[in-house]
Design a protein around this motif. Structure first.
Motif, mmCIF file in Angstrom:
data_model
loop_
_atom_site.group_PDB
_atom_site.id
_atom_site.type_symbol
_atom_site.label_atom_id
_atom_site.label_comp_id
_atom_site.label_asym_id
_atom_site.label_seq_id
_atom_site.Cartn_x
_atom_site.Cartn_y
_atom_site.Cartn_z
ATOM 1 N N ASP A 1 10.911 9.034 -0.995
ATOM 2 C CA ASP A 1 11.700 8.183 -0.143
ATOM 3 C C ASP A 1 11.456 6.751 0.196
ATOM 4 O O ASP A 1 12.006 6.181 0.954
ATOM 5 N N VAL A 2 10.032 6.626 0.006
ATOM 6 C CA VAL A 2 9.521 5.341 0.385
ATOM 7 C C VAL A 2 9.280 4.377 -0.827
ATOM 8 O O VAL A 2 9.006 4.947 -2.088
ATOM 9 N N PRO A 3 9.881 3.104 -0.924
ATOM 10 C CA PRO A 3 9.819 2.678 -2.082
ATOM 11 C C PRO A 3 8.491 2.385 -2.866
ATOM 12 O O PRO A 3 8.449 2.245 -4.100
ATOM 13 N N ARG A 4 7.451 2.223 -2.093
ATOM 14 C CA ARG A 4 6.045 2.123 -2.800
ATOM 15 C C ARG A 4 4.894 2.761 -1.727
ATOM 16 O O ARG A 4 5.013 2.427 -0.779
ATOM 17 N N TYR A 5 4.304 3.472 -2.316
ATOM 18 C CA TYR A 5 3.021 4.383 -1.599
ATOM 19 C C TYR A 5 2.047 3.662 -2.084
ATOM 20 O O TYR A 5 1.615 3.295 -3.164
ATOM 21 N N ARG A 6 0.715 3.771 -1.067
ATOM 22 C CA ARG A 6 -0.750 3.434 -1.488
ATOM 23 C C ARG A 6 -1.422 4.545 -1.432
ATOM 24 O O ARG A 6 -1.333 5.551 -0.400
ATOM 25 N N LEU A 7 -2.446 4.584 -2.342
ATOM 26 C CA LEU A 7 -3.400 5.761 -2.472
ATOM 27 C C LEU A 7 -4.616 5.579 -1.812
ATOM 28 O O LEU A 7 -5.251 4.284 -2.482
ATOM 29 N N PHE A 8 -5.152 6.322 -1.245
ATOM 30 C CA PHE A 8 -6.887 6.101 -0.766
ATOM 31 C C PHE A 8 -7.601 7.178 -1.163
ATOM 32 O O PHE A 8 -7.278 8.419 -0.772
ATOM 33 N N GLU A 9 -8.751 6.837 -1.678
ATOM 34 C CA GLU A 9 -10.049 7.699 -1.669
ATOM 35 C C GLU A 9 -11.141 7.457 -0.884
ATOM 36 O O GLU A 9 -11.699 6.501 -1.208
ATOM 37 N N TYR A 10 -11.600 8.372 0.049
ATOM 38 C CA TYR A 10 -12.786 7.963 0.861
ATOM 39 C C TYR A 10 -12.657 6.498 1.519
ATOM 40 O O TYR A 10 -13.789 5.772 1.317
ATOM 41 N N LYS B 1 -6.958 2.857 -4.184
ATOM 42 C CA LYS B 1 -6.931 3.409 -5.251
ATOM 43 C C LYS B 1 -5.690 3.102 -6.394
ATOM 44 O O LYS B 1 -5.831 3.039 -7.579
ATOM 45 N N GLY B 2 -4.822 2.600 -5.515
ATOM 46 C CA GLY B 2 -3.543 1.970 -6.245
ATOM 47 C C GLY B 2 -2.270 2.098 -5.484
ATOM 48 O O GLY B 2 -2.192 2.837 -4.688
ATOM 49 N N GLU B 3 -1.005 1.904 -6.227
ATOM 50 C CA GLU B 3 0.215 2.021 -5.729
ATOM 51 C C GLU B 3 1.248 3.026 -6.789
ATOM 52 O O GLU B 3 0.881 2.849 -7.735
ATOM 53 N N VAL B 4 2.009 3.649 -5.936
ATOM 54 C CA VAL B 4 2.915 4.651 -7.052
ATOM 55 C C VAL B 4 4.261 4.505 -6.356
ATOM 56 O O VAL B 4 4.367 4.157 -4.927
ATOM 57 N N THR B 5 5.195 4.821 -6.805
ATOM 58 C CA THR B 5 6.522 5.062 -6.467
ATOM 59 C C THR B 5 7.238 6.411 -6.106
ATOM 60 O O THR B 5 8.218 6.552 -5.822
#
Length: 261
Positions: A82-91, A95-99
């Motif tokens: 339910d969020v238009p765009r998410y951000r991914l983090f590792e350590y 790392k990128g964005e997904v929907t």
């Protein structure tokens, strides 16, 4: 897409993949939230970081238990979609964005919903003030600053701020209005010379889009919910998820419920 649609209709459009844009100006009257999602063994320190830094991290809701995909207080919400765009983090590294988080969701994840300045923009507009990012149809400009946050465990870093330009008299009125909304960042943290808070070039925001500053106007800066992303960079949890700047969780909670007299 009409900006007067209900939060439920907007979230359904996001779930279907029909909307992935910035949510500023959408669903007037309803609270929008920043989002941070962390493994359960990092959640207590992050909660403490929010408690110590209520201006940039005003906590509105958190998971009742690890793995929960909803936040009941905020509506019929699925945090995985339910969020238009998410951000991914590792350590701590972006790392990128997904929907959609369907394939990434884990049973140990704890979610935090934090107040967002998009909520008080409605009150500014209702008082006759122009909110430049909305009138220009862009994402609000956001900047890293030299303002230290209070640390909690591994979470630390500098505050991120959002900016809206006003003439002096309108800036005073904006301060009066936003002071009534401490749950969505409250009053500004700075106005005037950006260099005093470590911003070298006001025309080049670190997040969002630049907006016009007209002659006779001054930049006014509010604490911003992107601050937790900076704290995540410092803490370096093995896995974390946030909203993409400007792409908020739109809830069923009304802005008027957050106002204080």
């Amino acid at each position: 897409m009409p900006q007067t649609q209900s939060p439920q209709e907007l979230r359904q459009a996001i779930r279907r993949g029909d909307f992935s844009g910035n949510t500023s100006g959408y669903c007037p009257g309803f609270v929008q939230c920043n989002l941070a999602i962390l493994p359960a063994d990092w959640a207590a320190d992050f909660l403490r970081f929010c408690q110590l830094n209520p201006r940039p991290c005003p906590l509105l809701a958190m998971s009742a238990a690890p793995g929960d995909t909803g936040l009941t207080r905020l509506g019929n919400i699925d945090l995985r979609s339910d969020v238009p765009r998410y951000r991914l983090f590792e350590y701590g590294e972006f790392k990128g964005e997904v929907t959609d988080l369907g394939e990434l969701w884990r049973d140990d994840l704890v979610s935090f919903a934090l107040g967002c300045s998009f909520s008080f923009e409605e009150a500014l507009i209702a008082d006759g003030l122009e909110v430049r990012n909305i009138s220009q149809g862009v994402n609000v400009p956001m900047y890293r600053t030299n303002i230290d946050c209070d640390p909690a465990g591994p979470f630390a870093g500098k505050m991120v701020v959002s900016m809206r330009p006003f003439r002096a008299a309108d800036a005073i009125r904006a301060i009066q209005i936003c002071t009534r909304f401490p749950a969505v960042h409250g009053a500004p943290v700075h106005l005037g010379d950006p260099a005093e808070i470590g911003i070298a070039d006001i025309s080049r925001p670190d997040f969002g889009d630049p907006v016009s500053i007209h002659p006779g106007e001054m930049p006014v800066f509010w604490a911003c919910g992107v601050t937790p992303q900076v704290a995540l960079e410092a803490a370096k949890p093995p896995f974390a998820i946030t909203h993409a700047p400007g792409h908020m969780l739109v809830t069923d909670l009304r802005n008027s419920q957050l106002a204080v007299l």
